[in-house]
Design an enzyme around this catalytic site. Structure first.
Site, PDB file in Angstrom:
ATOM      1  N   CYS A 138     -37.491 -39.684  23.628  1.00 61.48           N
ATOM      2  CA  CYS A 138     -38.342 -38.966  24.575  1.00 61.48           C
ATOM      3  C   CYS A 138     -37.334 -38.770  25.838  1.00 61.48           C
ATOM      4  O   CYS A 138     -36.790 -39.759  26.361  1.00 61.48           O
ATOM      5  CB  CYS A 138     -39.660 -39.506  24.905  1.00 61.48           C
ATOM      6  SG  CYS A 138     -40.401 -39.699  23.300  1.00 61.48           S
ATOM      7  N   ARG A 177     -30.786 -35.936  24.238  1.00 62.65           N
ATOM      8  CA  ARG A 177     -31.335 -37.193  23.602  1.00 62.65           C
ATOM      9  C   ARG A 177     -32.028 -37.201  22.548  1.00 62.65           C
ATOM     10  O   ARG A 177     -32.289 -37.830  21.799  1.00 62.65           O
ATOM     11  CB  ARG A 177     -32.491 -37.699  24.826  1.00 62.65           C
ATOM     12  CG  ARG A 177     -31.736 -38.076  26.168  1.00 62.65           C
ATOM     13  CD  ARG A 177     -32.813 -38.420  27.196  1.00 62.65           C
ATOM     14  NE  ARG A 177     -33.496 -39.433  26.993  1.00 62.65           N
ATOM     15  CZ  ARG A 177     -33.211 -40.860  27.461  1.00 62.65           C
ATOM     16  NH1 ARG A 177     -32.190 -40.626  28.306  1.00 62.65           N
ATOM     17  NH2 ARG A 177     -34.220 -41.657  27.121  1.00 62.65           N
ATOM     18  N   TRP A 196     -39.819 -37.166  21.270  1.00 66.05           N
ATOM     19  CA  TRP A 196     -39.356 -37.385  19.828  1.00 66.05           C
ATOM     20  C   TRP A 196     -40.494 -38.065  18.928  1.00 66.05           C
ATOM     21  O   TRP A 196     -40.535 -39.270  19.388  1.00 66.05           O
ATOM     22  CB  TRP A 196     -38.080 -38.105  20.147  1.00 66.05           C
ATOM     23  CG  TRP A 196     -37.117 -38.601  18.766  1.00 66.05           C
ATOM     24  CD1 TRP A 196     -36.143 -37.529  18.225  1.00 66.05           C
ATOM     25  CD2 TRP A 196     -37.295 -39.577  18.032  1.00 66.05           C
ATOM     26  NE1 TRP A 196     -35.662 -38.140  17.291  1.00 66.05           N
ATOM     27  CE2 TRP A 196     -36.261 -39.462  16.898  1.00 66.05           C
ATOM     28  CE3 TRP A 196     -37.829 -40.971  18.083  1.00 66.05           C
ATOM     29  CZ2 TRP A 196     -36.043 -40.365  15.970  1.00 66.05           C
ATOM     30  CZ3 TRP A 196     -37.586 -41.911  17.193  1.00 66.05           C
ATOM     31  CH2 TRP A 196     -36.675 -41.657  16.118  1.00 66.05           C
ATOM     32  N   ASN A 214     -42.612 -42.457  27.425  1.00 65.30           N
ATOM     33  CA  ASN A 214     -41.334 -42.889  26.709  1.00 65.30           C
ATOM     34  C   ASN A 214     -41.356 -44.318  26.175  1.00 65.30           C
ATOM     35  O   ASN A 214     -41.567 -45.125  27.103  1.00 65.30           O
ATOM     36  CB  ASN A 214     -40.027 -42.406  27.298  1.00 65.30           C
ATOM     37  CG  ASN A 214     -38.930 -42.784  26.615  1.00 65.30           C
ATOM     38  OD1 ASN A 214     -38.902 -43.175  25.290  1.00 65.30           O
ATOM     39  ND2 ASN A 214     -37.543 -42.881  27.129  1.00 65.30           N
ATOM     40  N   GLY A 215     -41.351 -44.456  24.756  1.00 61.20           N
ATOM     41  CA  GLY A 215     -41.420 -45.884  24.425  1.00 61.20           C
ATOM     42  C   GLY A 215     -42.467 -46.041  23.257  1.00 61.20           C
ATOM     43  O   GLY A 215     -42.924 -44.873  22.942  1.00 61.20           O
ATOM     44  N   GLU A 233     -17.680 -44.868   9.293  1.00 65.42           N
ATOM     45  CA  GLU A 233     -18.054 -44.012  10.382  1.00 65.42           C
ATOM     46  C   GLU A 233     -17.886 -42.473  10.072  1.00 65.42           C
ATOM     47  O   GLU A 233     -18.595 -41.608  10.308  1.00 65.42           O
ATOM     48  CB  GLU A 233     -16.872 -44.227  11.518  1.00 65.42           C
ATOM     49  CG  GLU A 233     -17.102 -43.471  12.617  1.00 65.42           C
ATOM     50  CD  GLU A 233     -18.361 -43.432  13.356  1.00 65.42           C
ATOM     51  OE1 GLU A 233     -19.284 -44.242  13.060  1.00 65.42           O
ATOM     52  OE2 GLU A 233     -18.748 -42.448  14.247  1.00 65.42           O
ATOM     53  N   LYS A 244     -20.816 -39.685  10.433  1.00 63.39           N
ATOM     54  CA  LYS A 244     -20.595 -38.361  10.977  1.00 63.39           C
ATOM     55  C   LYS A 244     -20.986 -37.453   9.860  1.00 63.39           C
ATOM     56  O   LYS A 244     -21.861 -36.482  10.377  1.00 63.39           O
ATOM     57  CB  LYS A 244     -19.228 -38.303  11.462  1.00 63.39           C
ATOM     58  CG  LYS A 244     -18.700 -39.122  12.603  1.00 63.39           C
ATOM     59  CD  LYS A 244     -19.124 -38.808  13.810  1.00 63.39           C
ATOM     60  CE  LYS A 244     -20.420 -39.715  14.023  1.00 63.39           C
ATOM     61  NZ  LYS A 244     -20.337 -40.627  15.040  1.00 63.39           N
ATOM     62  N   GLU A 257     -24.940 -37.345   9.268  1.00 66.55           N
ATOM     63  CA  GLU A 257     -25.881 -36.915  10.376  1.00 66.55           C
ATOM     64  C   GLU A 257     -25.816 -35.570  10.938  1.00 66.55           C
ATOM     65  O   GLU A 257     -26.605 -34.883  11.335  1.00 66.55           O
ATOM     66  CB  GLU A 257     -25.468 -38.159  11.693  1.00 66.55           C
ATOM     67  CG  GLU A 257     -24.426 -37.922  12.306  1.00 66.55           C
ATOM     68  CD  GLU A 257     -24.357 -39.063  13.369  1.00 66.55           C
ATOM     69  OE1 GLU A 257     -25.319 -39.297  13.838  1.00 66.55           O
ATOM     70  OE2 GLU A 257     -23.334 -39.550  13.618  1.00 66.55           O
ATOM     71  N   HIS A 307     -17.060 -51.607  -9.342  1.00 72.14           N
ATOM     72  CA  HIS A 307     -18.313 -52.463  -9.539  1.00 72.14           C
ATOM     73  C   HIS A 307     -19.640 -51.583  -9.384  1.00 72.14           C
ATOM     74  O   HIS A 307     -20.504 -52.288  -9.134  1.00 72.14           O
ATOM     75  CB  HIS A 307     -18.290 -53.663  -8.439  1.00 72.14           C
ATOM     76  CG  HIS A 307     -16.857 -54.286  -8.538  1.00 72.14           C
ATOM     77  ND1 HIS A 307     -16.648 -55.429  -9.562  1.00 72.14           N
ATOM     78  CD2 HIS A 307     -15.801 -54.390  -7.841  1.00 72.14           C
ATOM     79  CE1 HIS A 307     -15.367 -55.816  -9.446  1.00 72.14           C
ATOM     80  NE2 HIS A 307     -14.854 -55.325  -8.438  1.00 72.14           N
ATOM     81  N   LYS A 359     -30.194 -39.254  20.785  1.00 71.92           N
ATOM     82  CA  LYS A 359     -28.994 -39.726  21.449  1.00 71.92           C
ATOM     83  C   LYS A 359     -29.131 -41.179  21.732  1.00 71.92           C
ATOM     84  O   LYS A 359     -28.309 -42.236  21.870  1.00 71.92           O
ATOM     85  CB  LYS A 359     -28.561 -39.120  22.571  1.00 71.92           C
ATOM     86  CG  LYS A 359     -27.257 -39.338  23.171  1.00 71.92           C
ATOM     87  CD  LYS A 359     -26.026 -38.935  22.359  1.00 71.92           C
ATOM     88  CE  LYS A 359     -24.832 -39.507  22.816  1.00 71.92           C
ATOM     89  NZ  LYS A 359     -23.845 -39.386  21.664  1.00 71.92           N
TER      90      LYS A 359
HETATM   91  C1  F6R Z   1     -24.102 -41.945  15.501  1.00 70.72           C
HETATM   92  C2  F6R Z   1     -24.588 -42.695  16.651  1.00 70.72           C
HETATM   93  C3  F6R Z   1     -25.346 -43.646  16.711  1.00 70.72           C
HETATM   94  C4  F6R Z   1     -25.441 -44.413  17.743  1.00 70.72           C
HETATM   95  C5  F6R Z   1     -26.286 -45.746  17.875  1.00 70.72           C
HETATM   96  C6  F6R Z   1     -26.175 -46.797  18.525  1.00 70.72           C
HETATM   97  O1  F6R Z   1     -23.094 -40.856  15.908  1.00 70.72           O
HETATM   98  O2  F6R Z   1     -24.309 -41.889  17.899  1.00 70.72           O
HETATM   99  O3  F6R Z   1     -25.270 -44.411  15.364  1.00 70.72           O
HETATM  100  O4  F6R Z   1     -24.097 -45.266  17.761  1.00 70.72           O
HETATM  101  O5  F6R Z   1     -27.759 -45.085  17.847  1.00 70.72           O
HETATM  102  O6  F6R Z   1     -26.200 -46.021  20.134  1.00 70.72           O
HETATM  103  P1  F6R Z   1     -25.506 -46.972  21.541  1.00 70.72           P
HETATM  104  O7  F6R Z   1     -24.178 -46.956  20.961  1.00 70.72           O
HETATM  105  O8  F6R Z   1     -26.083 -45.996  22.466  1.00 70.72           O
HETATM  106  O9  F6R Z   1     -26.188 -48.148  21.355  1.00 70.72           O
END
Ligand code: F6R
Length: 610
Positions: A2, A27, A75, A100-101, A483, A487, A490, A506, A605
């Site tokens: 949010c 965000r 959100w 927010n929260g 990673e 990517k 997501e 395995h 985000k």
């Molecule tokens: C994936 C991504 C998330 C963040 C995770 C932690 O592309 O961006 O997996 O890495 O939400 O976020 P931060 O680094 O802000 O603690």
């Protein structure tokens, strides 16, 4: 997560609120709304399910106008993303509130309020808060006290913005566990979840601390702590300018951010390495003395930042010869672990506001670690404020939800940390010089890798109709495979999993058939021959292989094996370099699939709730 914006000004605040919401879009959210007290001291509100552009359209059709207002991108956590759950929530046409929260005791409060006659119009945990403020106003009409009394009833995390049509030139903001910043204008004040939202209207900010409540009118700001005592919070002048959030001609922020990595890495190294040496003071004034006592390292982080931590553990044990253990922050915070007083606790976070990482840090601070170090991309974040030592990555604001430049700069920061600690554990000056040279070569080498863009775009076409993909790596390239899989899933919504290549037989080998693309990271290191054998196992089952190999790895494309030979010569920087093609692969697959790349569905985000 949010986003909140609010304003008290002489001018009409609606355009400021709408622009602020637009700038908070990165965000992640699924509905939006704003409420303004108009010139007749009546609350007006518009809300939409969907994007801020829809809110703009609604606003054009029936504009709101007034000097005091609050706005929100939601959100969804409690209740579906629809109009009635969207904020601002209003109680009895008098009090409007954005939140927010998560209010953990909302069910209990809802029961109590229902019994005293409140009718609920949403499924959210937030509505109890606006009702509680209204209820408190019935015994004391002062909005500050009503919000203060309300916060005493709340369990959980919140950033709040509250307005009251009976007190129309006043905005109350409160923070506990979720970020909230106050922007200072000339004869006007603003609140927001982060500074980006307010950069078009001010460069001056005050960051509220947990427990703070701010009483804001056009010409006065008073901040109280959780005891309702007036407190001073420092003024920060941001060096960011309003157009940091611009795509600079790229189709998506994510692509811009992938291509800005050479620069982001160079910025993150600037003044951190001089004459072949790492400047330990960049971690904090006490860093040298703390690093000299480190006998082990514990890292906690989430998502991409967790992957960065996993790679650092390989470096830490190989270069500094110090044990290093990495944990997912949401797991660590609820586990009983053994702590030794010579262990350094390291948290990694792009945003510095991730609720689980913050909670892990807070637990660590009470657990007897030697010290705490935060690696973070946001200077004035909760994580940096609460850590003993801080190393800021200078990646610049990252807007795309999928982390790219934040990840590679975290790796740079972690490599610097490993060297700085290793210096106290017999790392020779010669080796330090060699490692620093490798680091300094990174911007140029990353730049060369970006030239593989067209080849990767062509490769991406093979993935567009697939539902699953496997990613393989070995050693420090396993987290790179993880990673890469993260990517892809997501932003393209293709189910992707990563495995240590040696684990294939395995279990996961059962999944391999001609419909399962298998992506492998094949650096030219001591595990290359082992990896090649693992890949034969895939080929023999009809699986199609997509290999990212170093120039000298000696693998060629053949039937069922699609190889991109990368311009990479193997050294400690290779995990960072191998990240770039995987970012591009995910990006181009998502482009072909027409996905919402910068704001993937269901994701946020800055994950400020648990
Ligand atoms: C994936 C991504 C998330 C963040 C995770 C932690 O592309 O961006 O997996 O890495 O939400 O976020 P931060 O680094 O802000 O603690």
């Amino acid at each position: 997560m949010c986003g909140i914006v609010g304003a008290v000004a002489q001018r009409d605040v609606s355009p400021v609120l709408l622009e602020g919401l637009k700038r908070l879009e990165y965000r992640g959210y699924d509905s939006a709304g704003l409420a303004v007290t108009n010139h007749d001291n009546q609350l007006q509100r518009i809300r939409v399910q969907g994007k801020v552009n829809e809110l703009h359209k609604e606003h054009e059709a029936s504009p709101l106008s007034g000097g005091t207002g609050i706005a929100h991108t939601r959100w969804a956590t409690h209740g579906k993303p629809n109009v009635s759950n969207a904020h601002p929530h209003i109680c009895r046409d008098q009090v409007a509130l954005v939140h927010n929260g998560i209010i953990e005791n909302h069910e209990q409060l809802r029961e109590q309020q229902s019994a005293s006659g409140f009718e609920f119009k949403s499924e959210t945990d937030t509505e109890v808060v606006v009702n509680a403020v209204y209820e408190a106003l019935q015994s004391n009409p002062d909005l500050l006290h009503a919000v203060f009394d309300t916060t005493k009833q709340l369990h959980g995390a919140y950033a709040l913005g509250v307005i009251n049509s009976a007190d129309p030139e006043r905005l109350i903001a409160a923070k506990n566990g979720s970020p909230l910043v106050i922007g200072i204008g000339i004869g006007e004040y603003f609140i927001a979840s982060d500074v980006f939202a307010l950069l078009p209207v001010t460069q001056q900010f005050i960051f509220l601390e947990d427990g703070d409540i701010a009483d804001i009118t056009r010409d006065k700001l008073t901040i109280y702590n959780s005891e309702l005592e007036i407190v001073d919070r420092p003024l920060n002048v941001s060096e960011l300018n309003a157009d940091v959030a611009d795509k600079a001609g790229y189709r998506h922020y994510m692509l811009k951010e992938i291509f800005s990595q050479p620069n982001a890495i160079a910025e993150s190294l600037e003044n951190r390495v001089i004459d072949g040496q790492v400047i330990t003071n960049e971690f904090g004034q006490d860093a040298d003395s703390i690093f000299s006592q480190v006998k082990s390292v514990k890292i906690a982080a989430c998502g991409t930042s967790y992957h960065a931590g996993l790679i650092a553990a390989y470096w830490m044990e190989e270069i500094a010869k110090i044990p290093c253990h990495v944990e997912i922050a949401s797991e660590y915070r609820y586990r009983k672990s053994v702590v030794t007083d010579d262990t350094l606790f390291v948290s990694i976070s792009q945003s510095g506001e991730t609720a689980d990482t913050l909670a892990a840090l807070q637990l660590a601070k009470q657990s007897g670690f030697l010290s705490t170090l935060a690696i973070c991309n946001v200077g004035e974040s909760s994580l940096t404020r609460e850590s003993d030592l801080v190393f800021l990555t200078h990646a610049g604001p990252e807007i795309g939800v999928a982390s790219t430049k934040a990840f590679t700069t975290q790796l740079v920061a972690l490599f610097l940390m490993v060297i700085a600690i290793a210096k106290h554990n017999n790392l020779s000056t010669e080796d330090e010089n060699t490692f620093v040279k490798q680091l300094e070569s990174l911007p140029g080498r990353v730049n060369q890798l970006l030239h593989h863009k067209e080849e990767i775009e062509t490769m991406a076409k093979d993935f567009a109709d697939k539902h699953h993909a496997l990613f393989l790596g070995r050693g420090s390239f396993l987290p790179i495979a993880m990673e890469g899989a993260l990517k892809l899933k997501e932003i393209s919504y293709i189910h992707a999993e990563a495995y240590a290549a040696g684990e294939l037989k395995h279990g996961p080998l059962a999944l391999v058939d001609d419909d399962m693309p298998v992506v492998a990271v094949a650096p030219n290191n001591n595990l290359l021959e082992k990896l090649k054998s693992n890949l034969q196992e895939v080929k023999a089952r009809g699986g199609k292989l997509y290999l990212f190999a170093d120039k000298e790895s000696d693998v060629e494309s053949t039937e069922g094996v699609y190889v991109i030979n990368l311009n990479v010569v193997y050294d400690f920087m290779a995990p960072i370099l191998h990240t770039i093609p995987l970012q591009l692969l995910a990006y181009y697959v998502a482009v072909i699939k027409g996905a919402d790349i910068d704001q993937p569905r269901n994701l946020a985000k800055s994950v400020t709730v648990e």
